[in-house]
Enzyme design. Structure first.
Site, PDB file in Angstrom:
ATOM      1  N   TYR A  89      -1.506  -0.412  11.284  1.00  0.00           N
ATOM      2  CA  TYR A  89      -1.739  -1.075   9.987  1.00  0.00           C
ATOM      3  C   TYR A  89      -0.589  -0.816   9.020  1.00  0.00           C
ATOM      4  CZ  TYR A  89      -3.289  -1.465   5.137  1.00  0.00           C
ATOM      5  OH  TYR A  89      -3.331  -1.757   3.795  1.00  0.00           O
ATOM      6  N   LYS A 110       2.263  -3.393   7.352  1.00  0.00           N
ATOM      7  CA  LYS A 110       2.455  -3.586   5.901  1.00  0.00           C
ATOM      8  C   LYS A 110       3.903  -3.252   5.511  1.00  0.00           C
ATOM      9  CE  LYS A 110      -0.284  -4.478   3.124  1.00  0.00           C
ATOM     10  NZ  LYS A 110      -0.743  -5.803   2.605  1.00  0.00           N
ATOM     11  N   THR A 164       0.823  -1.220   0.000  1.00  0.00           N
ATOM     12  CA  THR A 164       0.000   0.000   0.000  1.00  0.00           C
ATOM     13  C   THR A 164       0.856   1.269   0.000  1.00  0.00           C
ATOM     14  OG1 THR A 164      -1.507   1.275   1.412  1.00  0.00           O
ATOM     15  CG2 THR A 164      -0.109  -0.288   2.532  1.00  0.00           C
ATOM     16  N   ASP A 165       0.261   2.351  -0.499  1.00  0.00           N
ATOM     17  CA  ASP A 165       0.970   3.640  -0.456  1.00  0.00           C
ATOM     18  C   ASP A 165       1.148   4.140   0.977  1.00  0.00           C
ATOM     19  OD1 ASP A 165      -1.682   4.334   0.078  1.00  0.00           O
ATOM     20  OD2 ASP A 165      -1.839   5.843  -1.514  1.00  0.00           O
ATOM     21  N   GLU A 166       0.385   3.560   1.920  1.00  0.00           N
ATOM     22  CA  GLU A 166       0.475   4.039   3.302  1.00  0.00           C
ATOM     23  C   GLU A 166       1.842   3.773   3.931  1.00  0.00           C
ATOM     24  OE1 GLU A 166      -2.784   3.493   5.941  1.00  0.00           O
ATOM     25  OE2 GLU A 166      -4.251   3.610   4.343  1.00  0.00           O
ATOM     26  N   ASN A 201      -5.557   4.277  -2.647  1.00  0.00           N
ATOM     27  CA  ASN A 201      -6.891   3.827  -2.213  1.00  0.00           C
ATOM     28  C   ASN A 201      -7.720   3.287  -3.377  1.00  0.00           C
ATOM     29  OD1 ASN A 201      -6.039   5.678  -0.020  1.00  0.00           O
ATOM     30  ND2 ASN A 201      -8.100   5.262   0.742  1.00  0.00           N
TER      31      ASN A 201
HETATM   32  P1  NAD Z   1     -10.161  -6.768   2.752  1.00  0.00           P
HETATM   33  O1  NAD Z   1     -10.107  -6.496   4.210  1.00  0.00           O
HETATM   34  O2  NAD Z   1     -11.410  -6.437   1.996  1.00  0.00           O
HETATM   35  O3  NAD Z   1      -9.877  -8.328   2.506  1.00  0.00           O
HETATM   36  C1  NAD Z   1      -8.903  -9.043   3.183  1.00  0.00           C
HETATM   37  C2  NAD Z   1      -9.166 -10.531   2.986  1.00  0.00           C
HETATM   38  O4  NAD Z   1      -8.106 -11.255   3.625  1.00  0.00           O
HETATM   39  C3  NAD Z   1     -10.476 -11.033   3.611  1.00  0.00           C
HETATM   40  O5  NAD Z   1     -11.148 -11.879   2.717  1.00  0.00           O
HETATM   41  C4  NAD Z   1     -10.019 -11.792   4.844  1.00  0.00           C
HETATM   42  O6  NAD Z   1     -10.894 -12.865   5.203  1.00  0.00           O
HETATM   43  C5  NAD Z   1      -8.668 -12.308   4.389  1.00  0.00           C
HETATM   44  N1  NAD Z   1      -7.768 -12.598   5.520  1.00  0.00           N
HETATM   45  C6  NAD Z   1      -7.498 -11.807   6.580  1.00  0.00           C
HETATM   46  N2  NAD Z   1      -6.653 -12.430   7.430  1.00  0.00           N
HETATM   47  C7  NAD Z   1      -6.346 -13.625   6.848  1.00  0.00           C
HETATM   48  C8  NAD Z   1      -5.494 -14.702   7.220  1.00  0.00           C
HETATM   49  N3  NAD Z   1      -4.801 -14.676   8.372  1.00  0.00           N
HETATM   50  N4  NAD Z   1      -5.403 -15.763   6.405  1.00  0.00           N
HETATM   51  C9  NAD Z   1      -6.117 -15.811   5.252  1.00  0.00           C
HETATM   52  N5  NAD Z   1      -6.945 -14.829   4.858  1.00  0.00           N
HETATM   53  C10 NAD Z   1      -7.055 -13.745   5.644  1.00  0.00           C
HETATM   54  O7  NAD Z   1      -8.898  -6.053   2.141  1.00  0.00           O
HETATM   55  P2  NAD Z   1      -8.694  -5.362   0.702  1.00  0.00           P
HETATM   56  O8  NAD Z   1      -9.128  -3.959   0.783  1.00  0.00           O
HETATM   57  O9  NAD Z   1      -9.214  -6.240  -0.353  1.00  0.00           O
HETATM   58  O10 NAD Z   1      -7.097  -5.345   0.635  1.00  0.00           O
HETATM   59  C11 NAD Z   1      -6.379  -6.427   0.072  1.00  0.00           C
HETATM   60  C12 NAD Z   1      -4.894  -6.133   0.140  1.00  0.00           C
HETATM   61  O11 NAD Z   1      -4.619  -4.942  -0.593  1.00  0.00           O
HETATM   62  C13 NAD Z   1      -4.383  -5.893   1.554  1.00  0.00           C
HETATM   63  O12 NAD Z   1      -3.121  -6.494   1.659  1.00  0.00           O
HETATM   64  C14 NAD Z   1      -4.266  -4.375   1.662  1.00  0.00           C
HETATM   65  O13 NAD Z   1      -3.237  -4.023   2.555  1.00  0.00           O
HETATM   66  C15 NAD Z   1      -3.916  -4.011   0.233  1.00  0.00           C
HETATM   67  N6  NAD Z   1      -4.326  -2.676  -0.216  1.00  0.00           N
HETATM   68  C16 NAD Z   1      -5.629  -2.267  -0.078  1.00  0.00           C
HETATM   69  C17 NAD Z   1      -6.018  -1.019  -0.570  1.00  0.00           C
HETATM   70  C18 NAD Z   1      -7.445  -0.540  -0.463  1.00  0.00           C
HETATM   71  O14 NAD Z   1      -7.719   0.603  -0.809  1.00  0.00           O
HETATM   72  N7  NAD Z   1      -8.398  -1.366  -0.046  1.00  0.00           N
HETATM   73  C19 NAD Z   1      -5.071  -0.196  -1.178  1.00  0.00           C
HETATM   74  C20 NAD Z   1      -3.744  -0.632  -1.294  1.00  0.00           C
HETATM   75  C21 NAD Z   1      -3.403  -1.878  -0.817  1.00  0.00           C
HETATM   76  O1  TDX Z   2     -16.103   6.988   8.598  1.00  0.00           O
HETATM   77  C1  TDX Z   2     -15.089   7.426   8.024  1.00  0.00           C
HETATM   78  N1  TDX Z   2     -14.920   8.773   7.909  1.00  0.00           N
HETATM   79  C2  TDX Z   2     -13.832   9.345   7.337  1.00  0.00           C
HETATM   80  O2  TDX Z   2     -13.719  10.565   7.262  1.00  0.00           O
HETATM   81  C3  TDX Z   2     -14.060   6.563   7.466  1.00  0.00           C
HETATM   82  C4  TDX Z   2     -14.195   5.072   7.552  1.00  0.00           C
HETATM   83  C5  TDX Z   2     -12.981   7.160   6.879  1.00  0.00           C
HETATM   84  N2  TDX Z   2     -12.833   8.499   6.822  1.00  0.00           N
HETATM   85  C6  TDX Z   2     -11.623   9.082   6.188  1.00  0.00           C
HETATM   86  C7  TDX Z   2     -10.306   8.558   6.711  1.00  0.00           C
HETATM   87  C8  TDX Z   2      -9.412   8.637   5.495  1.00  0.00           C
HETATM   88  O3  TDX Z   2      -8.845   9.931   5.399  1.00  0.00           O
HETATM   89  O4  TDX Z   2     -11.678   8.723   4.822  1.00  0.00           O
HETATM   90  C9  TDX Z   2     -10.365   8.437   4.312  1.00  0.00           C
HETATM   91  C10 TDX Z   2     -10.344   7.014   3.775  1.00  0.00           C
HETATM   92  O5  TDX Z   2     -10.493   6.144   4.881  1.00  0.00           O
HETATM   93  P1  TDX Z   2     -10.503   4.542   4.687  1.00  0.00           P
HETATM   94  O6  TDX Z   2     -11.569   4.185   3.710  1.00  0.00           O
HETATM   95  O7  TDX Z   2     -10.540   3.942   6.051  1.00  0.00           O
HETATM   96  O8  TDX Z   2      -9.110   4.293   3.952  1.00  0.00           O
HETATM   97  P2  TDX Z   2      -7.592   4.628   4.342  1.00  0.00           P
HETATM   98  O9  TDX Z   2      -7.435   4.815   5.796  1.00  0.00           O
HETATM   99  O10 TDX Z   2      -7.145   5.745   3.451  1.00  0.00           O
HETATM  100  O11 TDX Z   2      -6.894   3.244   3.921  1.00  0.00           O
HETATM  101  C11 TDX Z   2      -7.263   2.570   2.684  1.00  0.00           C
HETATM  102  O12 TDX Z   2      -6.323   2.822   1.674  1.00  0.00           O
HETATM  103  C12 TDX Z   2      -5.052   2.238   1.785  1.00  0.00           C
HETATM  104  C13 TDX Z   2      -7.393   1.062   2.910  1.00  0.00           C
HETATM  105  O13 TDX Z   2      -8.345   0.803   3.930  1.00  0.00           O
HETATM  106  C14 TDX Z   2      -6.070   0.434   3.221  1.00  0.00           C
HETATM  107  O14 TDX Z   2      -6.209  -0.984   3.347  1.00  0.00           O
HETATM  108  C15 TDX Z   2      -5.124   0.757   2.078  1.00  0.00           C
HETATM  109  O15 TDX Z   2      -3.848   0.277   2.366  1.00  0.00           O
END
Ligand code: NAD
Ligand code: TDX
Length: 342
Positions: free
Chosen positions: A153, A157, A125-127, A182
């Site tokens: 978190y 990562k 992730t970019d985080e 995101n």
């Molecule tokens: P998500 O939370 O929707 O899904 C995570 C999945 O992993 C779930 O199905 C969960 O059951 C499974 N899981 C969790 N712990 C596990 C374990 N111990 N063993 C096996 N499975 C397990 O997450 P997402 O948003 O789909 O993110 C997927 C990946 O992408 C993550 O690694 C996250 O860090 C990365 N990522 C997410 C975003 C975003 O915006 N959502 C952006 C950049 C990177």
């Molecule tokens: O209720 C809310 N109100 C609010 O203002 C929530 C849930 C979030 N926010 C804000 C926090 C952040 O600035 O919105 C922005 C986005 O929040 P999230 O959806 O929780 O995402 P973020 O914290 O940016 O992280 C996401 O992007 C990077 C993913 O959840 C991560 O898994 C990924 O690595």
């Protein structure tokens, strides 16, 4: 070709499985997922009967189970999406993040070493780069930006990323890492900003925006992320990190206003709540490397992507109603107290 996709019952992993099964009909995809609160088997229902798809309920921290599956299936590539992914949950309870995101990554890579130096891709992730100031719009994260994390978190990562690079240097494991901004799109769990606001607005509930709503995120439609990972696992250079992002920076408050407008809901639903601790101000990816080396460019504009996403939540009410009627209720109360319905 057999690909292991971990975390495939979650948001991005499931979208990746659909994309890969459609594009590569001769590949076998094995999804490994623990089915935590964030994993939904119903999401994978459309592909469950495919002869080239297998679902295995398994924790990536279960070394024995992981080794047995590697021995049985002999994968060619492992793509690791499995993670605890929500920043707010990591602030309340960091430990499970360390287990899954760090130890789980190490176990998967140990299995890759043990069963034939298997190609491994880490979805990061970019985080991991921390944040950028709001008033320096000239600054972006490149692959050379130092790791500098804010939340448990992002720290978990980042730790995993360092381990992946260490396995490359020390053991010669063929790895790549992608660091994406995101994502948004179908099957996004409604604890995250965009689906939370869509679902709350549809239920005429208040829309909780942290702080002043001025934090900036760089949004990418999930299918564009999947395409980038597909390119990296087929053509990426071993040992390299690739940033993924579409130069689509937006303030949280503007996103929420767009959702209100698209759904015909009043902005009076928006309510400003206590800020997230350690809240990163701005994320912004420089995707020059993946563009110049692999020819990746995002294809879905935000205007198009957010409309498709909102339509998906309108068409798939059962999917998210199932989620928000269960354990989610407790989480919501703990996070947001009793935000009134309007
Ligand atoms: P998500 O939370 O929707 O899904 C995570 C999945 O992993 C779930 O199905 C969960 O059951 C499974 N899981 C969790 N712990 C596990 C374990 N111990 N063993 C096996 N499975 C397990 O997450 P997402 O948003 O789909 O993110 C997927 C990946 O992408 C993550 O690694 C996250 O860090 C990365 N990522 C997410 C975003 C975003 O915006 N959502 C952006 C950049 C990177
Ligand atoms: O209720 C809310 N109100 C609010 O203002 C929530 C849930 C979030 N926010 C804000 C926090 C952040 O600035 O919105 C922005 C986005 O929040 P999230 O959806 O929780 O995402 P973020 O914290 O940016 O992280 C996401 O992007 C990077 C993913 O959840 C991560 O898994 C990924 O690595």
């Amino acid at each position: 070709m057999t690909i292991f996709v971990t975390g495939g019952a979650g948001f991005i992993g499931s979208n990746f499985i659909f994309y890969m099964l459609k594009k590569y009909q001769s590949y076998k995809i094995v999804c490994i997922d623990k089915l935590t609160y964030a994993g939904n088997l119903s999401t994978l229902e459309p592909v469950m009967n495919y002869s080239n798809f297998r679902f295995v309920k398994l924790d990536i921290c279960d070394r024995k189970g992981v080794y047995e599956l590697f021995e049985e299936e002999q994968p060619d590539i492992v793509v690791n999406f499995a993670a605890e992914s929500h920043v707010d949950r990591s602030i309340k309870n960091p430990e499970i993040f360390l287990q899954t995101n760090i130890i789980g990554t190490a176990i998967l890579m140990d299995a890759c070493r043990k069963y034939g130096n298997i190609r491994y891709h880490q979805v990061s992730t970019d985080e991991v780069y921390g944040d950028l100031p709001l008033d320096r719009t000239d600054l972006f994260f490149t692959e050379n930006t130092p790791i500098h994390t804010s939340s448990p978190y992002s720290s978990s990562k980042a730790s995993a990323d360092l381990l992946v690079l260490a396995y490359y240097k020390t053991y010669g494991l063929p790895v790549t890492i992608s660091r994406c901004s995101n994502n948004y799109g179908p099957y996004h769990f409604p604890e995250k900003l965009i689906p939370l606001m869509i679902v709350n607005a549809l239920n005429n509930k208040l829309l909780p925006v942290y702080g002043e709503g001025i934090n900036v995120r760089d949004w990418l439609y999930v299918e564009d992320h999947c395409k980038a990972i597909d390119l990296i696992i087929h053509s990426g250079i071993i040992g390299e990190v690739y940033n993924i992002g579409g130069h689509n920076e937006m303030k949280n408050i503007d996103i929420v206003k767009i959702i209100c407008k698209e759904l015909g809901k009043p902005e009076s639903l928006i309510t400003f709540v206590e800020d997230r601790r350690g809240h990163d101000m701005r994320y912004a990816i420089d995707p020059t490397k993946i563009y110049t080396e692999l020819g990746w460019l995002p294809e879905t504009t935000f205007a198009e992507g957010i409309r498709k996403t909102i339509q998906w939540y309108l068409d798939n009410q059962e999917w998210w109603e199932d989620i928000i009627s269960g354990e989610y209720q407790n989480y919501y109360k703990k996070m947001y107290g009793n935000l009134e319905e309007v």
